[in-house]
Design an enzyme around this catalytic site. Structure first.
Site, mmCIF file in Angstrom:
data_model
loop_
_atom_site.group_PDB
_atom_site.id
_atom_site.type_symbol
_atom_site.label_atom_id
_atom_site.label_comp_id
_atom_site.label_asym_id
_atom_site.label_seq_id
_atom_site.Cartn_x
_atom_site.Cartn_y
_atom_site.Cartn_z
ATOM 1 N N ASP A 103 6.704 5.410 69.518
ATOM 2 C CA ASP A 103 7.808 5.356 70.478
ATOM 3 C C ASP A 103 9.104 5.688 69.728
ATOM 4 O OD1 ASP A 103 8.461 3.134 69.041
ATOM 5 O OD2 ASP A 103 8.196 1.719 70.680
ATOM 6 N N SER A 104 10.213 5.756 70.455
ATOM 7 C CA SER A 104 11.456 6.215 69.822
ATOM 8 C C SER A 104 12.258 5.080 69.226
ATOM 9 C CB SER A 104 12.317 6.915 70.874
ATOM 10 O OG SER A 104 12.737 5.962 71.831
ATOM 11 N N GLY A 105 11.881 3.858 69.513
ATOM 12 C CA GLY A 105 12.676 2.731 69.062
ATOM 13 C C GLY A 105 13.796 2.384 70.032
ATOM 14 N N GLY A 106 14.040 3.272 71.000
ATOM 15 C CA GLY A 106 15.121 3.039 71.962
ATOM 16 C C GLY A 106 14.943 1.722 72.705
ATOM 17 N N PHE A 107 13.750 1.499 73.188
ATOM 18 C CA PHE A 107 13.493 0.288 73.980
ATOM 19 C C PHE A 107 13.807 -0.973 73.168
ATOM 20 C CE2 PHE A 107 10.793 -3.104 75.656
ATOM 21 C CZ PHE A 107 11.154 -3.059 76.997
ATOM 22 N N ASP B 261 15.950 7.666 73.924
ATOM 23 C CA ASP B 261 16.508 7.600 75.270
ATOM 24 C C ASP B 261 17.391 6.361 75.364
ATOM 25 O OD1 ASP B 261 14.371 5.846 74.955
ATOM 26 O OD2 ASP B 261 13.942 5.759 77.085
ATOM 27 N N GLN C 168 14.629 8.525 82.850
ATOM 28 C CA GLN C 168 15.255 7.241 83.190
ATOM 29 C C GLN C 168 15.719 7.280 84.649
ATOM 30 O OE1 GLN C 168 15.416 4.438 81.535
ATOM 31 N NE2 GLN C 168 14.503 5.136 79.602
ATOM 32 N N GLY D 271 12.217 2.945 81.423
ATOM 33 C CA GLY D 271 13.148 2.114 82.178
ATOM 34 C C GLY D 271 12.484 1.290 83.264
ATOM 35 N N ASP E 76 0.694 2.256 77.657
ATOM 36 C CA ASP E 76 0.605 1.398 76.477
ATOM 37 C C ASP E 76 1.012 0.001 76.894
ATOM 38 O OD1 ASP E 76 3.617 2.188 76.480
ATOM 39 O OD2 ASP E 76 3.471 0.464 75.155
ATOM 40 N N CYS F 59 -19.721 -6.217 81.056
ATOM 41 C CA CYS F 59 -19.185 -5.549 79.863
ATOM 42 C C CYS F 59 -20.267 -5.506 78.789
ATOM 43 C CB CYS F 59 -17.971 -6.315 79.351
ATOM 44 S SG CYS F 59 -17.242 -5.595 77.855
ATOM 45 N N CYS G 223 -19.633 -4.703 75.502
ATOM 46 C CA CYS G 223 -18.993 -4.639 74.176
ATOM 47 C C CYS G 223 -19.696 -5.594 73.210
ATOM 48 C CB CYS G 223 -17.501 -4.967 74.279
ATOM 49 S SG CYS G 223 -17.089 -6.716 74.275
ATOM 50 N N CYS H 61 -19.262 -9.369 74.091
ATOM 51 C CA CYS H 61 -20.050 -9.819 75.246
ATOM 52 C C CYS H 61 -21.544 -9.792 74.938
ATOM 53 C CB CYS H 61 -19.730 -8.965 76.463
ATOM 54 S SG CYS H 61 -18.063 -9.259 77.077
ATOM 55 N N HIS I 66 -12.768 -7.449 72.850
ATOM 56 C CA HIS I 66 -13.269 -7.338 74.223
ATOM 57 C C HIS I 66 -12.183 -6.802 75.157
ATOM 58 C CE1 HIS I 66 -14.667 -8.276 78.234
ATOM 59 N NE2 HIS I 66 -13.487 -8.860 78.408
HETATM 60 ZN ZN LIG Z 1 -16.809 -7.397 76.463
#
Ligand SMILES: [Zn+2]
Length: 336
Positions: free
Chosen positions: A60-64, A114, A156, A183, A233, A271, A273, A276, A302
């Site tokens: 990310d840009s670090g702006g947030f 941004d 934005q 935003g 994300d 699931c 995974c 599980c 998980h």
């Molecule tokens: Zn799982």
């Protein structure tokens, strides 16, 4: 994208991330800039080698983060100056140095700097953020490109339809390889976020990735995919994983609830995974109560697997022309 704030997705090794079907991770420019810093990562041979991850990385840009510092930052037309949350030292982000930093560490996708406004905000504040975000995007677009690093711009505009349209139109004119909707998740209601994300996504090119930043619960993901977003994300799956909250097909479970101490079922019966397949709810509940580090690790695994699986199923449903059915089914069973 699972979030690897400090070049690590908390508690998970790169092998875990691959096992959990992860295609790309996000790392935070703000944090890496302050610690360990550009030179350490460059000397290591880039961010991929440094963190042992050979699949794509978006930074990310670090702006947030900088705009969240509020009293500790100062915005001007050329950039933003701020005090580090670690030691108070002064730093400055500009549209140029943020792109150069991400190119230098070898990010596959670099986000442009941004101006992100916390809501509620006045129309003037949001208009100024849109104006500066476009001006900065022009400056970033004029920089020499670096092979292997794609630049994504961030639209934005708060909840203002006209400003959103202006921001999206101005950035699309600059022809970046991908676009983010920024935003949002900054104080507005869920309904407002869904409506704005949908309206903004419709203004962005359909043949380029449309990335909704900071979204990650099941309900939010399904609604946002429905609204035309492709990439997301969020720290949600790993943060929940560290705190005993399981994201499952039956909804969220809090493993600290007494009932789970004697529940020998799989965590999520749908699931497959590693967690599980091998451990019961009772065992996981025990690990969290005993404060064993394996608990957060197994549950983060998980949760990341679960969200990646949701995205994989969503892609398959869209490809097969049965997205409507899938979305209706999923929003019924996962009130995260
Ligand atoms: Zn799982």
């Amino acid at each position: 994208m699972p979030v690897g704030t400090a070049a690590t997705v908390k508690g998970l090794t790169p092998a875990d991330l691959r096992g959990a079907q992860t295609q790309i991770v996000l790392a935070n420019t703000y944090h890496l800039w302050l610690r360990p810093g550009r030179e350490t990562i460059e000397t290591a041979g880039g961010i991929h080698r440094f963190m042992g991850w050979d699949r794509p990385i978006l930074t990310d840009s670090g702006g947030f983060q900088v705009f969240s510092l509020e009293s500790r930052r100062r915005l001007d037309d050329d950039g933003v100056t701020f005090a580090s949350h670690l030691d108070g030292s002064e730093h400055r982000f500009t549209p140029e140095n943020i792109v150069e930093f991400q190119q230098a560490i070898g990010s596959d996708v670099a986000m442009l700097l941004d101006v992100c406004v916390k809501l509620p905000a006045t129309r003037e504040e949001i208009a100024k953020a849109v104006h500066l975000t476009t001006a900065w995007a022009r400056r970033s677009a004029a920089l020499p490109s670096k092979a292997g690093t794609l630049l994504f711009a961030i639209a934005q505009g708060g909840l203002d339809a006209k400003l959103r349209e202006r921001s999206a139109r101005e950035l699309v004119e600059l022809d970046f390889p991908g676009y983010a909707i920024g935003g949002l998740s900054v104080g507005e209601s869920r309904e407002e976020m869904y409506a704005t994300a949908r309206a903004t996504a419709a203004l962005l090119p359909e043949d380029k990735p449309r990335y909704l930043m900071g979204v990650g619960t099941v309900t939010d993901l399904v609604a946002s995919i429905d609204g035309g977003c492709d990439l997301f994300d969020c720290v949600y799956p790993t943060r929940c994983g560290r705190n005993g909250r399981a994201m499952t097909h039956g909804g969220e479970l809090n493993l600290f609830n007494a009932a789970f101490t004697r529940d020998y079922d799989r965590l999520d019966e749908l699931c497959d995974c590693y967690t599980c397949a091998n451990f019961s709810r009772a065992y996981l509940a025990h690990l969290f109560r005993a404060k064993e580090m394996l608990g957060p690790r197994l549950l983060s695994y998980h949760n990341v697997y679960f969200v990646n699986d949701l995205m994989r199923e969503a892609r398959a449903a869209i490809d097969a022309g049965r997205w409507r059915n899938y979305a209706a089914r999923d929003s019924n069973c996962s009130p995260c």
